[in-house]
Design a protein around this motif. Structure first.
Motif, PDB file in Angstrom:
ATOM      1  N   ALA A 100      47.370  76.831  20.353  1.00  0.00           N
ATOM      2  CA  ALA A 100      47.852  77.209  21.513  1.00  0.00           C
ATOM      3  C   ALA A 100      48.107  75.798  22.353  1.00  0.00           C
ATOM      4  O   ALA A 100      47.491  74.761  22.274  1.00  0.00           O
ATOM      5  CB  ALA A 100      46.658  77.957  22.350  1.00  0.00           C
ATOM      6  N   THR A 147      48.334  79.262  25.961  1.00  0.00           N
ATOM      7  CA  THR A 147      49.272  80.148  25.755  1.00  0.00           C
ATOM      8  C   THR A 147      49.450  80.187  24.235  1.00  0.00           C
ATOM      9  O   THR A 147      49.731  78.969  23.587  1.00  0.00           O
ATOM     10  CB  THR A 147      50.572  79.935  26.540  1.00  0.00           C
ATOM     11  OG1 THR A 147      50.201  80.237  27.851  1.00  0.00           O
ATOM     12  CG2 THR A 147      51.505  80.944  26.093  1.00  0.00           C
ATOM     13  N   GLY A 148      49.692  81.035  23.471  1.00  0.00           N
ATOM     14  CA  GLY A 148      50.288  81.112  21.860  1.00  0.00           C
ATOM     15  C   GLY A 148      50.827  82.239  21.556  1.00  0.00           C
ATOM     16  O   GLY A 148      51.221  83.129  22.407  1.00  0.00           O
ATOM     17  N   TYR A 149      51.214  82.239  20.220  1.00  0.00           N
ATOM     18  CA  TYR A 149      52.049  83.386  19.642  1.00  0.00           C
ATOM     19  C   TYR A 149      51.013  84.783  19.801  1.00  0.00           C
ATOM     20  O   TYR A 149      49.828  84.816  19.327  1.00  0.00           O
ATOM     21  CB  TYR A 149      52.414  83.257  18.155  1.00  0.00           C
ATOM     22  CG  TYR A 149      53.468  82.248  18.333  1.00  0.00           C
ATOM     23  CD1 TYR A 149      54.801  82.502  18.829  1.00  0.00           C
ATOM     24  CD2 TYR A 149      53.428  80.847  18.025  1.00  0.00           C
ATOM     25  CE1 TYR A 149      55.799  81.608  19.000  1.00  0.00           C
ATOM     26  CE2 TYR A 149      54.556  79.980  17.889  1.00  0.00           C
ATOM     27  CZ  TYR A 149      55.674  80.160  18.387  1.00  0.00           C
ATOM     28  OH  TYR A 149      56.674  79.334  18.552  1.00  0.00           O
ATOM     29  N   SER A 150      51.643  85.547  20.151  1.00  0.00           N
ATOM     30  CA  SER A 150      50.867  87.094  20.335  1.00  0.00           C
ATOM     31  C   SER A 150      50.235  87.357  19.052  1.00  0.00           C
ATOM     32  O   SER A 150      48.999  87.944  18.819  1.00  0.00           O
ATOM     33  CB  SER A 150      51.774  88.037  20.776  1.00  0.00           C
ATOM     34  OG  SER A 150      52.262  87.675  22.171  1.00  0.00           O
ATOM     35  N   THR A 184      56.708  87.478  22.888  1.00  0.00           N
ATOM     36  CA  THR A 184      56.231  86.878  21.603  1.00  0.00           C
ATOM     37  C   THR A 184      54.972  86.025  21.949  1.00  0.00           C
ATOM     38  O   THR A 184      54.248  85.450  21.039  1.00  0.00           O
ATOM     39  CB  THR A 184      56.926  85.919  20.882  1.00  0.00           C
ATOM     40  OG1 THR A 184      57.617  85.003  21.956  1.00  0.00           O
ATOM     41  CG2 THR A 184      58.381  86.751  20.338  1.00  0.00           C
ATOM     42  N   ARG A 185      54.689  85.613  23.240  1.00  0.00           N
ATOM     43  CA  ARG A 185      53.408  84.916  23.599  1.00  0.00           C
ATOM     44  C   ARG A 185      52.696  85.680  24.441  1.00  0.00           C
ATOM     45  O   ARG A 185      52.942  86.403  25.221  1.00  0.00           O
ATOM     46  CB  ARG A 185      53.935  83.695  24.306  1.00  0.00           C
ATOM     47  CG  ARG A 185      54.935  82.800  23.463  1.00  0.00           C
ATOM     48  CD  ARG A 185      55.314  81.493  24.123  1.00  0.00           C
ATOM     49  NE  ARG A 185      56.065  80.656  23.333  1.00  0.00           N
ATOM     50  CZ  ARG A 185      55.380  79.546  22.311  1.00  0.00           C
ATOM     51  NH1 ARG A 185      54.240  79.544  22.607  1.00  0.00           N
ATOM     52  NH2 ARG A 185      56.047  78.823  21.592  1.00  0.00           N
ATOM     53  N   SER A 186      51.211  85.138  24.362  1.00  0.00           N
ATOM     54  CA  SER A 186      50.405  85.901  25.019  1.00  0.00           C
ATOM     55  C   SER A 186      49.333  84.587  25.829  1.00  0.00           C
ATOM     56  O   SER A 186      49.521  83.516  25.363  1.00  0.00           O
ATOM     57  CB  SER A 186      49.332  86.563  24.379  1.00  0.00           C
ATOM     58  OG  SER A 186      50.192  87.740  23.692  1.00  0.00           O
TER      59      SER A 186
END
Length: 503
Positions: A185, A348-351, A394-396
């Motif tokens: 992240a 923040t990173g990929y969901s 696509t990100r969370s």
């Protein structure tokens, strides 16, 4: 002509050597040096590592004369060990066959000479004293007829101990350890909102332009009792500070006069109570108005035509909302400050990756080019998670709180994070700084003895907490250089690279 002279000299030397060898056949007690390799200096090496110490013997084996001669190298914490004394000896069946004192040469280098006894395969043992401590080092079996030294690898480069001692040069054995399952992240460290304090204006007025030096700037640290700003309230305005202050002073004077009159029975008790209630109401309103004493983040000093705001807590200024001379109203924010001991990590990173974040066991943060901060599960707490933080879906984002008393993190500092979600699988690992990036591949420098190294291509895997998994090219227990990699790279730059093998 020069070539002819060299050839003649070589032939003459060979004849003399042949004659000398023939003479030694008749004088065995002087030793047969035809196998001593005095000209080639073929050295046998035995190295023993004990915690932060390294002991190496480097010697020539003179087969027919039945002796070894060479040097002992003593190293501790990558430095030469001076003032070592003691003996080296051959032991067989717990019997000492030959023993010799070591003699100091320089630094951590000591010379010795030993003769074989009845056994052709005795153990080489050292009994040494250094720094008030006594050491017994068993170098293992030494074979009188071992012949030429065995090369530990196809391409081995020597890097002398004397050069190592001049550097910060350390090695470490590859070990099996678990590299956890990781989620990557990016984000930043921000002030913990539970420890952010807003300073608001208690009155209408303007920021005094004559007190420019008082007003702090963002990022500045302030301590308890430090001046924050000065406010000049208007002298005339409905419900102004001046009016409230004047009404309070008048009520105070009337109450003090009533106290004197009641003592002389000059006023009724009912009238005295009216004056007392009026004073208490005016005082409460005035103190609430200016925040007398500690009012959250500020302590306010009434200096007639100025109000001086002082910090009531230590903190760091995160934002300043006003400028000198600006008009402000009661309740307007002046600045905010935060406690740097408490921060949030907004990551923040990929969901898809964040779906694994049912538990967080630790985080490794990269805060600079070669700067890392590792936080274990006792130092962090999950505050919130946003399943969708961008329009693509696509990100969370996750928000994680951490205690920052060691001040390794700064507010608004960008970070790259590796979030540990599970224990992962164990593998062969080395310190990450043992890897040398040669653009098309990674190499490590495998230490075979105290001064022999092999440049070997490896395949790195997952990294965490300063360690990296080696998925191919290295075995558990093999030692690699961890400090001094670049000087060794320069020294071995022309060496052919060994590609190792899978493990």
């Amino acid at each position: 002509m020069k070539t002819q002279i060299r050839i003649l000299t070589l032939v003459a030397s060979s004849l003399l050597l042949f004659a000398a060898c023939g003479e030694h056949d008749h004088h065995d007690h002087n030793g047969d040096h035809s196998h001593d390799n005095d000209h080639d200096h073929e050295y046998h090496r035995i190295t023993v590592w004990e915690e932060n110490r390294e002991w190496m013997v480097k010697f020539e084996l003179h087969e027919n004369s039945g002796r070894i001669e060479g040097h002992l190298y003593a190293t501790e914490n990558s430095s030469a060990v001076h003032n070592v004394s003691g003996t080296l000896r051959f032991e067989h069946d717990e019997t000492v066959e030959n023993e010799a004192e070591i003699e100091h040469v320089s630094g951590g280098k000591y010379e010795f000479e030993l003769f074989f006894g009845d056994s052709d395969t005795p153990n080489l043992v050292a009994e040494l004293t250094a720094g008030g401590e006594t050491f017994r080092i068993d170098f293992g079996e030494t074979d009188r007829y071992a012949g030429h030294p065995h090369s530990p690898a196809d391409e081995v480069v020597e890097f002398e101990k004397e050069r190592q001692w001049l550097l910060d040069f350390t090695t470490e054995a590859a070990e099996y350890r678990a590299i956890p399952e990781l989620v990557s992240a990016i984000g930043r460290a921000v002030p913990d909102l539970n420890h952010v304090m807003e300073v608001i204006s208690p009155v209408d007025g303007h920021i005094d332009p004559d007190d420019l030096a008082i007003l702090p700037v963002a990022g500045e640290r302030v301590g308890r009792g430090d001046l924050i700003t000065a406010i000049s309230p208007p002298l005339t305005a409905e419900n102004s500070w001046v009016q409230k202050r004047l009404a309070y002073i008048q009520a105070q004077e009337a109450y003090e006069r009533a106290q004197r009159l009641i003592e002389n029975n000059a006023i009724s008790y009912r009238e005295y109570q009216l004056r007392e209630r009026e004073y208490e109401a005016r005082r409460a309103g005035y103190e609430h108005f200016i925040g007398h004493g500690e009012n959250g983040t500020t302590h306010i000093i009434d200096d007639n035509d100025h109000l001086y705001l002082k910090a009531s807590k230590d903190g760091v200024i995160s934002r300043v909302y006003v400028t000198p001379g600006r008009q402000i109203s009661s309740g307007d924010p002046i600045l905010s400050l935060y406690n740097p001991d408490y921060l949030w990590l907004e990551l923040t990173g990929y969901s898809d990756d964040f779906e694994q974040l049912t538990e967080i066991h630790g985080i490794e943060l990269k805060t600079g080019r070669d700067q890392h901060v590792t936080l274990d599960e006792n130092q962090i707490s999950l505050i919130s998670r946003d399943e969708q933080s961008d329009i693509t879906g696509t990100r969370s984002m996750v928000v994680i709180s951490t205690v920052n008393r060691d001040k390794k993190l700064k507010a608004n500092q960008p970070v790259q994070a590796k979030i540990m979600t599970g224990s992962g699988e164990a593998g062969v690992t080395v310190p990450a700084n043992a890897l040398f990036d040669e653009e098309s591949h990674f190499v490590v420098f495998v230490q075979h003895s105290g001064d022999q190294f092999e440049r070997r291509v490896v395949r790195p895997g997952a990294r965490y907490d300063g360690y990296v998994t080696i998925t191919e090219g290295l075995s558990e227990g093999e030692r690699v250089v961890t400090e001094g990699v670049y000087p060794l790279h320069l020294a071995t730059g022309n060496a052919e690279i060994g590609h190792g093998h899978s493990h």
